[in-house]
Design a protein around this motif. Sequence first.
Motif, PDB file in Angstrom:
ATOM      1  N   ARG A  42      21.950  13.606  47.396  1.00 53.57           N
ATOM      2  CA  ARG A  42      21.938  12.330  48.137  1.00 53.57           C
ATOM      3  C   ARG A  42      23.338  11.983  48.630  1.00 53.57           C
ATOM      4  NH1 ARG A  42      18.272  10.591  44.034  1.00 53.57           N
ATOM      5  NH2 ARG A  42      20.006   9.573  42.933  1.00 53.57           N
ATOM      6  N   THR A  43      24.324  12.238  47.801  1.00 53.58           N
ATOM      7  CA  THR A  43      25.708  11.920  48.178  1.00 53.58           C
ATOM      8  C   THR A  43      26.121  12.641  49.456  1.00 53.58           C
ATOM      9  OG1 THR A  43      26.365  11.524  45.886  1.00 53.58           O
ATOM     10  CG2 THR A  43      28.127  12.106  47.439  1.00 53.58           C
ATOM     11  N   ARG A  79      16.962  15.240  58.508  1.00 55.72           N
ATOM     12  CA  ARG A  79      17.094  14.383  57.322  1.00 55.72           C
ATOM     13  C   ARG A  79      15.833  14.441  56.462  1.00 55.72           C
ATOM     14  NH1 ARG A  79      18.578  10.443  59.941  1.00 55.72           N
ATOM     15  NH2 ARG A  79      20.832  10.638  59.593  1.00 55.72           N
ATOM     16  N   GLN A 101      24.063  14.032  51.784  1.00 57.97           N
ATOM     17  CA  GLN A 101      23.014  14.117  52.808  1.00 57.97           C
ATOM     18  C   GLN A 101      23.539  13.832  54.212  1.00 57.97           C
ATOM     19  OE1 GLN A 101      19.034  12.247  52.247  1.00 57.97           O
ATOM     20  NE2 GLN A 101      19.642  10.981  53.995  1.00 57.97           N
ATOM     21  N   SER A 126      14.116  17.783  47.065  1.00 56.54           N
ATOM     22  CA  SER A 126      13.277  17.176  46.030  1.00 56.54           C
ATOM     23  C   SER A 126      12.737  18.256  45.097  1.00 56.54           C
ATOM     24  CB  SER A 126      12.114  16.395  46.647  1.00 56.54           C
ATOM     25  OG  SER A 126      11.137  17.279  47.171  1.00 56.54           O
ATOM     26  N   GLN A 171      19.902  15.449  41.963  1.00 56.03           N
ATOM     27  CA  GLN A 171      19.559  14.575  43.082  1.00 56.03           C
ATOM     28  C   GLN A 171      20.739  13.718  43.539  1.00 56.03           C
ATOM     29  OE1 GLN A 171      16.494  14.044  45.105  1.00 56.03           O
ATOM     30  NE2 GLN A 171      16.798  16.146  44.435  1.00 56.03           N
ATOM     31  N   LYS A 172      21.537  13.252  42.597  1.00 58.98           N
ATOM     32  CA  LYS A 172      22.689  12.426  42.968  1.00 58.98           C
ATOM     33  C   LYS A 172      23.623  13.195  43.891  1.00 58.98           C
ATOM     34  CE  LYS A 172      26.535   9.714  41.141  1.00 58.98           C
ATOM     35  NZ  LYS A 172      27.265   9.277  39.906  1.00 58.98           N
ATOM     36  N   LYS A 214      15.617  15.946  52.676  1.00 62.94           N
ATOM     37  CA  LYS A 214      15.122  15.147  51.548  1.00 62.94           C
ATOM     38  C   LYS A 214      13.995  15.875  50.817  1.00 62.94           C
ATOM     39  CE  LYS A 214      16.075  10.509  53.416  1.00 62.94           C
ATOM     40  NZ  LYS A 214      15.426   9.288  53.967  1.00 62.94           N
TER      41      LYS A 214
END
Length: 202
Positions: free
Chosen positions: A36-37, A73, A39, A81, A32-33, A77
Motif C-alpha cells: 500500500r505504501t 491501480r 502503490q 491481495s 500489505q502495508k 490492489k
Amino acid sequence: MDLATMTTEILRKIPQSMIPTAADGDLIRSHQKFFRTHQEAVIKGFYDLAFSDASTQGHLNPAERPARENTLREWYKITTSGHFDDHYWTWQALVGIVHVKHNISNSSMLSMWGWIINFLQTRLLQELPAAEALAAIQVLQKVQATVCSLIVESFILTQQEAITRASGLNPAIQRRFIQIEIDTMLRQGRATLQNRMLQAAA
C-alpha cells in the motif's frame, strides 16, 4: 477454445513449482502495508516511463492516462491481495487478449513487468530484513512468471485462432508454414553468427 479452457491449458505447461500457492498468497498479504505504501509510486513511475519512452508512447493517448492509471491501480490492489485462484489466472489470460485488441506487444508488456518487479524488489531489500525481503521477492518472481506466461500465451493463441479462421487454413498446414519460416530464420541466423565469429577471430 473458451477462456477458462485456454487458461487451464496454459497453466498445465508451467512448472507447478513456479505457480504461486495459497501459502505464497499469505506471504504477500503479510506485507500489505509495504504494498500500500508504494502503490501510487508504482502507478506514477510505470506511466511516467510508458508515456516518455518512444517504444511505448506511440500506443498511448495522454488524455487516457487517468483511466489507464485506475486500471493499473485495480490490478495492483488485486494482485498484491495474494488471492491467486482460478478466477485470478483466467483474468490474466484475458489481459493477453485485451493486449491483442489494443496492439500492445508482448515485448512492451514483459519490459514493463520487469520495471515493476525491479521497483518493488529494490524497496523490499531497503525496507525489510533480508530474509523477509528475499521471500517476498521469490513470490513476486513466481507471480511474474505465471502472469507473463498467461498473457503471452493467450496473446499468441488468440492471434493464431484469428489467422486460422480468417485464412481457412487447416491447423496442420498452418503449423507447417510456421516451421518453414522458422527453418529459414534459423539458417539466416546461424550464417550471420558464424560470419561474425569468423570476423572476430580473424
